[in-house]
Design an enzyme around this catalytic site. Structure first.
Site, PDB file in Angstrom:
ATOM      1  N   TRP A 329      -1.241  -7.353  -3.112  1.00  0.00           N
ATOM      2  CA  TRP A 329      -2.304  -6.929  -2.193  1.00  0.00           C
ATOM      3  C   TRP A 329      -2.936  -5.619  -2.654  1.00  0.00           C
ATOM      4  O   TRP A 329      -4.134  -5.395  -2.469  1.00  0.00           O
ATOM      5  CB  TRP A 329      -1.737  -6.778  -0.778  1.00  0.00           C
ATOM      6  CG  TRP A 329      -2.708  -6.187   0.199  1.00  0.00           C
ATOM      7  CD1 TRP A 329      -3.686  -6.839   0.890  1.00  0.00           C
ATOM      8  CD2 TRP A 329      -2.810  -4.807   0.614  1.00  0.00           C
ATOM      9  NE1 TRP A 329      -4.379  -5.973   1.706  1.00  0.00           N
ATOM     10  CE2 TRP A 329      -3.858  -4.716   1.551  1.00  0.00           C
ATOM     11  CE3 TRP A 329      -2.105  -3.648   0.279  1.00  0.00           C
ATOM     12  CZ2 TRP A 329      -4.216  -3.513   2.141  1.00  0.00           C
ATOM     13  CZ3 TRP A 329      -2.464  -2.446   0.872  1.00  0.00           C
ATOM     14  CH2 TRP A 329      -3.515  -2.393   1.789  1.00  0.00           C
ATOM     15  N   HIS A 330      -2.152  -4.748  -3.291  1.00  0.00           N
ATOM     16  CA  HIS A 330      -2.679  -3.454  -3.719  1.00  0.00           C
ATOM     17  C   HIS A 330      -3.696  -3.575  -4.847  1.00  0.00           C
ATOM     18  O   HIS A 330      -4.540  -2.683  -5.011  1.00  0.00           O
ATOM     19  CB  HIS A 330      -1.532  -2.537  -4.163  1.00  0.00           C
ATOM     20  CG  HIS A 330      -0.811  -1.888  -3.028  1.00  0.00           C
ATOM     21  ND1 HIS A 330       0.282  -2.463  -2.420  1.00  0.00           N
ATOM     22  CD2 HIS A 330      -1.027  -0.719  -2.372  1.00  0.00           C
ATOM     23  CE1 HIS A 330       0.710  -1.661  -1.456  1.00  0.00           C
ATOM     24  NE2 HIS A 330      -0.069  -0.605  -1.394  1.00  0.00           N
ATOM     25  N   GLY A 331      -3.615  -4.631  -5.635  1.00  0.00           N
ATOM     26  CA  GLY A 331      -4.591  -4.752  -6.704  1.00  0.00           C
ATOM     27  C   GLY A 331      -4.315  -5.937  -7.609  1.00  0.00           C
ATOM     28  O   GLY A 331      -3.204  -6.463  -7.659  1.00  0.00           O
TER      29      GLY A 331
END
Length: 484
Positions: A329-331
């Site tokens: 989700w962060h990248g």
């Protein structure tokens, strides 16, 4: 428009505040509409072409919830439709090139990449709306009968777009924020909330501009500029980023909480001195607390339900999978996936140690200092993968930290002048002292007693930092989490 910009501090925020409360005297509906308009302007200030995207997302999710309420027997089908659409939207803009490049590497193809720019805040407003869908479904399952709806459209739009928390959180639930707008007392100016809001906003601004941005220079040179690092430089690089990340993101959260308080809205706490944690479980109870809430209340629960039987081992596997998803989700990078892998592993090992190993062998808990030492260093090492652009950068820093890349006799090749070194050194000392020797900003806010002197001191601090940003820095740096 950034929280740490002169335009926001001295123009947008005061005008939004005055407009909202002036309109509140005549029309609560008009005041909300004004605040929605101001929030959309705040969002569009970066790039107006992404404004239709967030509006379409809001309209779609609101329509899905209304359909769920009107037809509760089909609520699950509508929920699945909503989840798929939201994940598809996020996947297209954030992960399309990631999956295409991996597909090309795996099958030796040459599919053209899309090169899409990441729309600002898409991860956060998508996540917040997913919680709304899931919370609505849970309520519908309890009611089991058709109803008019969960919220009116204006309230829902304000819930998603309220500018203090729009870009990078905290991730809020509808029922913990919107009832505050409905209270009659909150529609009038509160001098206590103004004083408290400006006070914590100033703390966050100081964290960002003075500490985080100064430490960023060390982290940038260590990760991005220097080709070889000594052991000292390796540890300085990793620690600089670990503290930069904390002061940057907690600084943003403080400013978000402070800005919301001006409107008599209390956002949830997002950080509770995470670097004082003595275990990985405790760390995630203290770090990015609203994301942790989503990981455990939604991701973990959803994954756990996939198993036919919930046992200790299957629950640990569910935690591990949830952290892998949270990492992604962060990248769109394997570095973030590996970061999630390491934190999931850390939490699982923590649970096995405390609930299995210690119980089986009747061991005493670790001394507090040892638990803290292991936890902090583990977090610091994992942050290397969070910051590094690729495996090479990560290994460069880690090899230096563990004395595997030789030594040099200078500090970052003399790239900083004496004044810069002194300023950065001061910021580093401040970071250490503030992190480990003082209460966190939310604890300070709880004991804060508004007074004319404190309000004047806080305003002077904001003016000074604003002047520093305008005159000496000549640029305003983005917050780290704007990239996610």
């Amino acid at each position: 428009m950034l929280f740490n910009s002169v335009e926001f501090i001295f123009m947008f925020l005061p005008l939004s505040f005055l407009g909202y409360f002036v309109l509140s005297r005549w029309s609560a509906l008009g005041a909300k509409a004004f605040l929605v308009g101001a929030s959309l302007f705040f969002y569009a200030y970066w790039n107006v072409k992404y404004l239709p995207l967030i509006l379409i997302s809001i309209i779609f999710n609101y329509a899905i919830v209304q359909a769920m309420w009107v037809r509760p027997k089909q609520a699950k089908a509508w929920l699945v439709c909503g989840i798929i659409a939201n994940v598809a939207l996020l996947g297209y803009f954030k992960y399309a090139d990631f999956f295409l490049s991996n597909f090309n590497a795996l099958f030796s193809t040459s599919v053209n990449l899309l090169h899409l720019a990441l729309p600002l805040a898409i991860s956060f407003f998508t996540l917040q709306q997913l919680t709304f869908l899931l919370d609505s479904y849970a309520k519908i399952e309890t009611e089991k009968k058709p109803q008019a709806g969960f919220s009116n459209f204006l309230d829902y739009t304000l819930f998603v777009t309220f500018f203090p928390q729009l870009i990078a959180g905290p991730i809020v639930h509808h029922q913990e924020m919107m009832p505050q707008f409905a209270k009659d007392g909150n529609k009038r100016i509160s001098l206590d909330n103004i004083a408290s809001g400006i006070f914590i906003f100033a703390i966050g601004l100081f964290k960002k501009v003075v500490i985080a941005d100064s430490l960023a220079k060390i982290a940038t040179m260590g990760f991005d500029t220097s080709k070889v690092l000594s052991a000292l430089e390796g540890w300085m690089t990793s620690l600089a980023y670990t503290f930069q990340l904390y002061f940057d993101f907690s600084g943003y959260t403080d400013m978000a909480i402070g800005a919301a308080l001006l409107f008599n809205i209390r956002l949830p706490q997002n950080f509770n001195s995470p670097y004082k944690a003595t275990s990985m479980v405790e760390y995630w109870q203290r770090w990015h607390m609203t994301l942790s809430r989503f990981i455990f209340d939604y991701l973990y629960v959803s994954v756990a339900r996939m198993f036919s039987q919930i046992t200790f081992h299957t629950s640990m596997l569910a935690i591990f999978i949830a952290f892998l998803i949270a990492g992604l989700w962060h990248g769109a990078s394997w570095m973030f996936v590996f970061f999630g892998f390491l934190h999931g592993l850390g939490v699982v090992v923590n649970h096995y140690w405390s609930k299995k190993v210690r119980k089986k062998y009747k061991l005493k808990p670790l001394p507090v200092w040892l638990g803290w030492f292991i936890t902090f260093n583990y977090v610091n090492i994992t942050e290397v993968f969070f910051r590094a652009k690729d495996w090479g950068d990560a290994l460069k820093v880690l090899k230096a930290m563990f004395c595997m890349s030789g030594f040099k006799n200078y500090f970052f090749s003399g790239e900083l002048d004496h004044t810069s070194k002194l300023f950065i050194g001061t910021a580093a000392v401040l970071a250490l002292v503030i992190t480990f020797c003082f209460k966190n900003s939310c604890q300070v806010l709880e004991s804060f007693k508004p007074s004319l002197w404190r309000l004047g001191w806080t305003y002077a601090t904001i003016s000074f930092i604003g002047y520093y940003v305008l005159v000496y820095v000549n640029r305003v740096s983005e917050f780290i989490y704007f990239n996610f």
